[in-house]
Enzyme design. Sequence first.
Site, PDB file in Angstrom:
ATOM      1  N   ARG A   1       0.867  -1.194   0.000  1.00  0.00           N
ATOM      2  CA  ARG A   1       0.000   0.000   0.000  1.00  0.00           C
ATOM      3  C   ARG A   1       0.902   1.242   0.000  1.00  0.00           C
ATOM      4  O   ARG A   1       1.807   1.334   0.831  1.00  0.00           O
ATOM      5  CB  ARG A   1      -0.923   0.031   1.231  1.00  0.00           C
ATOM      6  CG  ARG A   1      -1.982  -1.057   1.217  1.00  0.00           C
ATOM      7  CD  ARG A   1      -3.031  -0.830   2.293  1.00  0.00           C
ATOM      8  NE  ARG A   1      -4.046   0.116   1.885  1.00  0.00           N
ATOM      9  CZ  ARG A   1      -4.985   0.590   2.721  1.00  0.00           C
ATOM     10  NH1 ARG A   1      -5.008   0.217   3.978  1.00  0.00           N
ATOM     11  NH2 ARG A   1      -5.896   1.435   2.277  1.00  0.00           N
TER      12      ARG A   1
ATOM     13  N   ASP B   1      -2.917   9.539   7.175  1.00  0.00           N
ATOM     14  CA  ASP B   1      -1.996   8.519   6.659  1.00  0.00           C
ATOM     15  C   ASP B   1      -0.646   9.109   6.285  1.00  0.00           C
ATOM     16  O   ASP B   1       0.372   8.421   6.301  1.00  0.00           O
ATOM     17  CB  ASP B   1      -2.608   7.818   5.448  1.00  0.00           C
ATOM     18  CG  ASP B   1      -3.734   6.904   5.893  1.00  0.00           C
ATOM     19  OD1 ASP B   1      -4.844   7.431   6.125  1.00  0.00           O
ATOM     20  OD2 ASP B   1      -3.496   5.705   6.064  1.00  0.00           O
TER      21      ASP B   1
ATOM     22  N   ASN C   1      -5.841  11.339   4.051  1.00  0.00           N
ATOM     23  CA  ASN C   1      -6.601  10.413   4.908  1.00  0.00           C
ATOM     24  C   ASN C   1      -7.644   9.742   4.024  1.00  0.00           C
ATOM     25  O   ASN C   1      -7.743  10.018   2.815  1.00  0.00           O
ATOM     26  CB  ASN C   1      -7.241  11.179   6.080  1.00  0.00           C
ATOM     27  CG  ASN C   1      -7.800  10.230   7.139  1.00  0.00           C
ATOM     28  OD1 ASN C   1      -7.100   9.319   7.584  1.00  0.00           O
ATOM     29  ND2 ASN C   1      -9.045  10.416   7.530  1.00  0.00           N
TER      30      ASN C   1
ATOM     31  N   GLN D   1     -15.333   1.466   6.754  1.00  0.00           N
ATOM     32  CA  GLN D   1     -14.604   1.381   8.031  1.00  0.00           C
ATOM     33  C   GLN D   1     -15.362   2.098   9.159  1.00  0.00           C
ATOM     34  O   GLN D   1     -15.256   1.707  10.320  1.00  0.00           O
ATOM     35  CB  GLN D   1     -13.206   2.000   7.896  1.00  0.00           C
ATOM     36  CG  GLN D   1     -12.244   1.204   7.038  1.00  0.00           C
ATOM     37  CD  GLN D   1     -12.264   1.639   5.579  1.00  0.00           C
ATOM     38  OE1 GLN D   1     -13.278   2.121   5.086  1.00  0.00           O
ATOM     39  NE2 GLN D   1     -11.157   1.469   4.890  1.00  0.00           N
TER      40      GLN D   1
HETATM   41  O1  MRU Z   1      -7.676   2.178   4.183  1.00  0.00           O
HETATM   42  P1  MRU Z   1      -7.551   2.242   5.667  1.00  0.00           P
HETATM   43  O2  MRU Z   1      -8.698   1.656   6.390  1.00  0.00           O
HETATM   44  O3  MRU Z   1      -6.219   1.705   6.167  1.00  0.00           O
HETATM   45  O4  MRU Z   1      -7.551   3.817   5.950  1.00  0.00           O
HETATM   46  C1  MRU Z   1      -7.447   4.254   7.242  1.00  0.00           C
HETATM   47  C2  MRU Z   1      -7.508   5.717   7.406  1.00  0.00           C
HETATM   48  O5  MRU Z   1      -7.613   6.474   6.472  1.00  0.00           O
HETATM   49  C3  MRU Z   1      -7.298   6.210   8.802  1.00  0.00           C
HETATM   50  O6  MRU Z   1      -8.032   7.347   9.053  1.00  0.00           O
HETATM   51  C4  MRU Z   1      -5.813   6.519   8.988  1.00  0.00           C
HETATM   52  O7  MRU Z   1      -5.042   5.430   8.573  1.00  0.00           O
HETATM   53  C5  MRU Z   1      -5.472   6.864  10.368  1.00  0.00           C
HETATM   54  S1  MRU Z   1      -5.634   5.492  11.470  1.00  0.00           S
HETATM   55  C6  MRU Z   1      -5.175   6.079  12.974  1.00  0.00           C
END
Ligand code: MRU
Length: 390
Positions: free
Chosen positions: A130, A281, A291, A240
């Site tokens: 990723r 992120d 994010n 999520q």
């Molecule tokens: O694709 P994901 O579920 O990994 O994305 C997660 C997010 O965007 C969260 O907001 C981010 O990683 C912060 S987690 C503390």
Amino acid sequence: MVGNKEKAPKTYVTDLLTGILNRNVLKNVTHVENVKLADDGRSIVILDQSALPNRTEYLTLQTLPEFYDAIFTLKVRGAPCIGIFAGYAMSVLARQIAGELELSGAVSSEKWRSFINRLSELGGELNSSRPTAVNLSYAIKRMLAKAESLVAENQSSAESLLNELQREATAIHEEDIEMCRKIAEAGLTLIKDGDGILTHCNAGPLATSRYGTALGPILLGKERGLKFHVFADETRPLLQGARLTSYELSKAGVDVTLICDNMASIVMKSGKVQACFVGCDRVAANGDAANKIGTSGVAILAKHYGIPFYVLGPSSTIDMATATGADIVIEERDPDEIKNKFYAEPMALPEVKCYNPAFDVTDHELITAIVTEKGVIRPPYKEAFTRLFK
Ligand code: MRU
């Protein structure tokens, strides 16, 4: 006081008891074992986040393809959680490589070179799972740097080097626990009892360790007897917010209402939201923050309605090597996630094109403050970050 209907004044003792009681109730949520290294250091046990909230399933992973798949398919997800997992993955892979190269006792420098090259190669493959969250490459780079410095010191036996690497991975995990706690404390200064908070995606204990980042102030406040009302965006297309945020908050006894992403505006307009809390992120050197897809839309709405918009994350998410949000690589995912994944029947014709970016970038002008373990950072971000990392 018998028969007196007036509330007893709050004392230190009642506060303390409330704290202990709430902490115990919350422990199931804040102490979830989302990522754990097996006792022998040769595999990683994860809570499969893709099966929640319907099934609580743990998976034991030990090979690079399994590690890659866990990150790619979001069984392990959330930027800090991915970083913690990657640290342990590098430690497990180091043990495997040492076995393949038959390293034991004192090791020749050529063999150490082969070890480092192989670890770097496997780390590179894991890193490609990723692209957006900085935590993945941060943990892999940190583990590689540690391995290189141990080899350069030239005083390690194979076993002691592997143990040192395992300790480094554990340190990444322990630092995250500490940082989340501090982020929660700092974030809690921005809200007050009774506030309504809107959050997007999931930045709670599942995505991190212990309190989480965006959900940290809410869970810490709950522990201290404060009441917040949280609006959780469902967060299309992988949900999520619905599957993880509303699950965590409702298990923690926090008053949570799930809304579809396109309902954020009506809820904000109604005056029920006093702050938006989201995770991140990768934060660029100018404060632009990547994010989960949809975050920037929430920030634009918040600006329109005069609601403060806060981004919460560890300072390691601030990537000074990335000048602006335009330089952040945005992951694009399978259209199937939009058309099929959560539906009994496809929701669009097979020939219909889909665009499925997993993240977006919120412009720094829309961010009221960025909350890290070092405190609340306000604009101008470039100058503030420079001071922070001096
Ligand atoms: O694709 P994901 O579920 O990994 O994305 C997660 C997010 O965007 C969260 O907001 C981010 O990683 C912060 S987690 C503390």
